[in-house]
Structure formats: C-alpha cells, structure tokens
Design a protein around this motif. Sequence first.
Motif, PDB file in Angstrom:
ATOM      1  N   ILE A 203       0.224  -0.934  -0.147  1.00  0.00           N
ATOM      2  CA  ILE A 203      -0.116   0.025   0.021  1.00  0.00           C
ATOM      3  C   ILE A 203       0.435   1.274   0.484  1.00  0.00           C
ATOM      4  O   ILE A 203       1.947   1.316   1.172  1.00  0.00           O
ATOM      5  CB  ILE A 203      -1.351  -0.273   1.520  1.00  0.00           C
ATOM      6  N   VAL A 204       0.672   2.099  -1.021  1.00  0.00           N
ATOM      7  CA  VAL A 204       1.606   2.951  -1.113  1.00  0.00           C
ATOM      8  C   VAL A 204       0.270   4.836  -1.010  1.00  0.00           C
ATOM      9  O   VAL A 204      -0.479   4.623  -1.562  1.00  0.00           O
ATOM     10  CB  VAL A 204       1.911   3.271  -2.848  1.00  0.00           C
ATOM     11  N   PHE A 205       0.693   5.544   0.077  1.00  0.00           N
ATOM     12  CA  PHE A 205      -0.104   6.266   0.398  1.00  0.00           C
ATOM     13  C   PHE A 205      -0.092   8.309   0.692  1.00  0.00           C
ATOM     14  O   PHE A 205       1.804   7.777   1.158  1.00  0.00           O
ATOM     15  CB  PHE A 205      -1.256   6.381   1.200  1.00  0.00           C
ATOM     16  N   GLY A 206      -0.057   8.409  -0.247  1.00  0.00           N
ATOM     17  CA  GLY A 206       0.178  10.307  -0.065  1.00  0.00           C
ATOM     18  C   GLY A 206       0.050  11.088  -1.349  1.00  0.00           C
ATOM     19  O   GLY A 206      -0.283  10.449  -2.625  1.00  0.00           O
ATOM     20  N   PRO A 207      -0.063  11.949  -0.644  1.00  0.00           N
ATOM     21  CA  PRO A 207      -0.285  13.392  -2.124  1.00  0.00           C
ATOM     22  C   PRO A 207       1.082  13.150  -2.644  1.00  0.00           C
ATOM     23  O   PRO A 207       2.191  13.122  -2.457  1.00  0.00           O
ATOM     24  CB  PRO A 207      -0.988  15.029  -0.753  1.00  0.00           C
TER      25      PRO A 207
ATOM     26  N   VAL B 182      -0.111  -3.830  -6.114  1.00  0.00           N
ATOM     27  CA  VAL B 182       0.215  -2.871  -4.888  1.00  0.00           C
ATOM     28  C   VAL B 182      -0.973  -1.883  -4.941  1.00  0.00           C
ATOM     29  O   VAL B 182      -1.917  -1.890  -7.097  1.00  0.00           O
ATOM     30  CB  VAL B 182       0.718  -1.164  -6.161  1.00  0.00           C
ATOM     31  N   ALA B 183      -1.245  -0.455  -4.114  1.00  0.00           N
ATOM     32  CA  ALA B 183      -2.224   0.098  -4.320  1.00  0.00           C
ATOM     33  C   ALA B 183      -1.951   1.007  -3.902  1.00  0.00           C
ATOM     34  O   ALA B 183      -1.521   0.810  -3.162  1.00  0.00           O
ATOM     35  CB  ALA B 183      -3.504  -0.677  -2.846  1.00  0.00           C
ATOM     36  N   LEU B 184      -2.224   1.742  -4.634  1.00  0.00           N
ATOM     37  CA  LEU B 184      -1.837   3.804  -4.993  1.00  0.00           C
ATOM     38  C   LEU B 184      -2.851   4.727  -4.565  1.00  0.00           C
ATOM     39  O   LEU B 184      -3.561   4.859  -5.789  1.00  0.00           O
ATOM     40  CB  LEU B 184      -1.087   3.950  -5.669  1.00  0.00           C
ATOM     41  N   VAL B 185      -2.476   5.204  -3.834  1.00  0.00           N
ATOM     42  CA  VAL B 185      -3.880   6.187  -2.469  1.00  0.00           C
ATOM     43  C   VAL B 185      -3.251   7.163  -2.729  1.00  0.00           C
ATOM     44  O   VAL B 185      -2.714   7.850  -1.851  1.00  0.00           O
ATOM     45  CB  VAL B 185      -4.614   5.348  -1.904  1.00  0.00           C
ATOM     46  N   ASP B 186      -3.998   8.451  -3.763  1.00  0.00           N
ATOM     47  CA  ASP B 186      -3.069  10.043  -3.432  1.00  0.00           C
ATOM     48  C   ASP B 186      -4.120  10.938  -3.566  1.00  0.00           C
ATOM     49  O   ASP B 186      -5.213  10.978  -4.591  1.00  0.00           O
ATOM     50  CB  ASP B 186      -2.402  10.171  -5.163  1.00  0.00           C
TER      51      ASP B 186
ATOM     52  N   ALA C 294      -7.036  20.003   2.254  1.00  0.00           N
ATOM     53  CA  ALA C 294      -6.167  18.651   1.943  1.00  0.00           C
ATOM     54  C   ALA C 294      -6.445  18.021   2.660  1.00  0.00           C
ATOM     55  O   ALA C 294      -5.910  16.870   2.683  1.00  0.00           O
ATOM     56  CB  ALA C 294      -5.098  19.743   1.950  1.00  0.00           C
ATOM     57  N   GLU C 295      -6.881  18.242   4.212  1.00  0.00           N
ATOM     58  CA  GLU C 295      -6.812  17.255   4.939  1.00  0.00           C
ATOM     59  C   GLU C 295      -8.198  17.100   5.382  1.00  0.00           C
ATOM     60  O   GLU C 295      -7.762  15.774   5.583  1.00  0.00           O
ATOM     61  CB  GLU C 295      -6.900  18.703   6.354  1.00  0.00           C
ATOM     62  N   ALA C 296      -9.436  18.034   4.704  1.00  0.00           N
ATOM     63  CA  ALA C 296     -10.290  16.653   4.275  1.00  0.00           C
ATOM     64  C   ALA C 296     -10.282  15.910   3.341  1.00  0.00           C
ATOM     65  O   ALA C 296     -10.813  14.583   3.124  1.00  0.00           O
ATOM     66  CB  ALA C 296     -11.222  17.831   4.285  1.00  0.00           C
ATOM     67  N   ARG C 297      -9.444  15.943   2.144  1.00  0.00           N
ATOM     68  CA  ARG C 297      -9.441  15.157   1.484  1.00  0.00           C
ATOM     69  C   ARG C 297      -8.727  13.652   2.094  1.00  0.00           C
ATOM     70  O   ARG C 297      -9.017  12.862   1.339  1.00  0.00           O
ATOM     71  CB  ARG C 297      -8.506  15.511   0.048  1.00  0.00           C
ATOM     72  N   GLU C 298      -7.418  14.335   2.537  1.00  0.00           N
ATOM     73  CA  GLU C 298      -6.692  12.458   3.317  1.00  0.00           C
ATOM     74  C   GLU C 298      -7.264  12.152   3.922  1.00  0.00           C
ATOM     75  O   GLU C 298      -7.499  10.735   4.079  1.00  0.00           O
ATOM     76  CB  GLU C 298      -5.519  13.572   3.823  1.00  0.00           C
ATOM     77  N   ASP C 299      -8.335  12.897   4.560  1.00  0.00           N
ATOM     78  CA  ASP C 299      -9.001  12.276   5.799  1.00  0.00           C
ATOM     79  C   ASP C 299     -10.102  11.536   4.621  1.00  0.00           C
ATOM     80  O   ASP C 299     -10.429   9.582   5.123  1.00  0.00           O
ATOM     81  CB  ASP C 299      -9.817  13.143   6.808  1.00  0.00           C
ATOM     82  N   LEU C 300     -10.762  11.651   3.990  1.00  0.00           N
ATOM     83  CA  LEU C 300     -11.128  10.669   3.267  1.00  0.00           C
ATOM     84  C   LEU C 300     -10.538   9.469   2.611  1.00  0.00           C
ATOM     85  O   LEU C 300     -11.597   8.409   2.281  1.00  0.00           O
ATOM     86  CB  LEU C 300     -12.417  11.830   2.171  1.00  0.00           C
TER      87      LEU C 300
END
Length: 392
Positions: free
Chosen positions: A17-21, A177-181, A243-249
């Motif tokens: 799992i790869v996560f981040g803006p 791979v799950a890539l969550v941006d 950006a904080e709300a996007r990350e939370d969702l």
Amino acid sequence: MVTVGSAVFEFATATRIVFGPGRLSEAPALVRGLGAERVLLVTGKNPERARGLQKALEAQGLVVSTYSVEGEPTVDVVRRGLSVLAEARCDAVVALGGGSALDAGKALAALATQGGDPLDYLEVIGRGQPLTGVALPFVAIPTTAGTGSEVTRNAVLGSKEAQVKASLRGPQLLPRVALVDPDLLIGAPPSVLASSGMDALSQLIEPFLSARANPLTDALAREGLRRSARSLRRAVLSTEPDAEAREDLALASLFGGLCLANSGLGAVHGFAAPLGGMFDAPHGAVCAALLSAVLETNLRALRERAPEHPALPRYRELATLLTGHEGASAEDAIEWVEALRGALRIPGLARHGLTLERVPELVTKARAASSMKANPLPLTDAELTHIATRAL
C-alpha cells in the motif's frame, strides 16, 4: 454465544500500500518493478483523466493499451475487456478510477490467467468455482474515496439478465500495489464526494458492528470513523480546497476497504447488491439511503431478541465516535447518520426507481446476498421489508 471483536482472525490485503499526496508520480516505476512490459490501463468513463498516467507509463518503455469502463462493471464489460487484453498480449493491468474501474481491473487481472467465462467463477448467479493460479500483476489507483476496492479480495459485477450484482472472490483479486493519492480527489464533484464518502462510512460502520469483527479491523474502523465524521460534511459542502479533508476521506475509504475485506459487512450492502442490479443507481447513494434504516432496525432487533449481544455496547461507542460526545446514546448515532444524509442531499431509494410493489422482490434477493451473513444477527422478512420501505 455470539462474539464480536474475537482475537481469532486472519487479515489479508494488497501486497503493498502506497499512500500520500503526489504519489501518483511513482506509479510508472512501480509498474515497471513488477516486471511488466505490456500494460492494460483500465479507466473510468472519461479516459482523458488517465492520459497523463498513460504517457508516464510509456515513458518507462511500457506498451500501453487502454480500456474504458463507462458504468458499473458487468459480466459483459469484463468479457469485452478480456478480449482487449488478450489481443494486446498484456502482462499486467493498471486501473485508475473509481470503484467500477478498479473492480473491472481486478476481474480482468484474475480472469486473464483462468480461462473460461466470468460466470464460471461468479458467486450467487454463476457457478461459483474457486479462482486458482496466479493473477496478472495488478496496480489499483483510486480516484474516489468510497469503495476501498484497492484493498479488497472481491470484484463486484452486475448481470443485466439476473438483475443483480455478485462478486468474484479470492486472494487473486488482491492488488500487488494499491496506490492511494488524496490529490486525485481534487476537482471531484460534490455529489461524487458525498455518495462515495457515505459508502466509505457504511464500510466502516458495518464491519465495526459485524458478527466477524476483530481487534485489527476494530482499530482501523475507529480511526476511519473519526476521520470521516470530522471531514465528510466539510469536504462536500466547502467551496475552499481542503487538503486535510481530502486526506481524511482517502484514509477513511482505505480503512473501510481493509475492514470490509476482513470482517464482512451487513444488511446495508446486502440490499445494495440487488438494488444495483435492479436499477441504475449509484452504489454509494444507495448505501447512504439505507444506512440509518439498517442501524435502526438492527438496534431494535438486538434489543428484542439478543439483549446480551456484544454489538449493543458498540452502538454507544459508534455514537461517541460520530458525534464526538462522550455518553452519546445508540439513537444519537442513527440521528447523526440521517442528519448527514440530509445535509449532503442524498435522496431515498424511490429516486432510483424502487416502488412499494417491488419491495418483496428486493427482500427476496437481499436475503440471499453474501453480505447479509455478517450482519450482527439474522433479520426477518418483516424487518427487511421495514428497512426497504423506510429507505424509500
């Protein structure tokens, strides 16, 4: 005795799992690292959104073919995709889009090495044969925050003939791979954020109350519920970038996928599967319309038939997580969910075509849905009918 939160469990998810803006930029190297040379890029109904990724994959020396999934995936959509994949001799699949694109991509990667027809492996309406062997390498990149499909081991396919949705299921469907941006949520219409966010919320609530809940999914559900509760309304209704709300969702959706894949769901998704086959209705909006009715009916059934059930105190904890108020009652959780649905202007099921005359048909199909097996307790036909009519 029914147990909730059992310490006897297993947990399965994507290999990585790869996560981040901004991490979408890493996708081409990740795909190349899987040994791929010829890639099928599965997109949603607007393939232009994936054009930048396609060019970046090609810059890595990969040969890219594309396949667009315009609506929720069906058996026929997967059949056509398998023909495209075989003709292009693809050795990997990348899906960029919402749950429809991701589910189609998962199905294509798994079935490409199986042979036969999708109905050979589809549960409920198919022959339900187990998937065997190794799937093609698959990379899942969600552009919505709802389904959690990037970390689940099933792919939901519709059948126009049977008027129902059913799942392909097996470890082969887990992405490599799950890539969550979270930046991929920028520009998403408020209606999409609302319906997908309510889907994610239901996929945190149902596993938390599930008969199969376990300590690992409990931890993920609690964190996801806090993030969804504080950010979903803000993300949908605010006109300012957040950006904080996007990350939370994005995290709430990811955690919901991890929870449902390892603890199951319940009556919300038990109804959503046949509803999606009977009507052209967005999955997230259907879940939103059902959620408070299911919570209310389950609570009443637990109090009447299983007053010692361990899910009952979880209702109070759920209310605290959603409202932020210690000492909140079980009813407060139901009222909070209904108020959120109203604020997000998500309509009832009648808007999608459900009528009182078709409720008995829906109840019959919902009773057979696999998601019903993890509901805190079995519901009667009268209770299922109450849910469907209340959600109209």
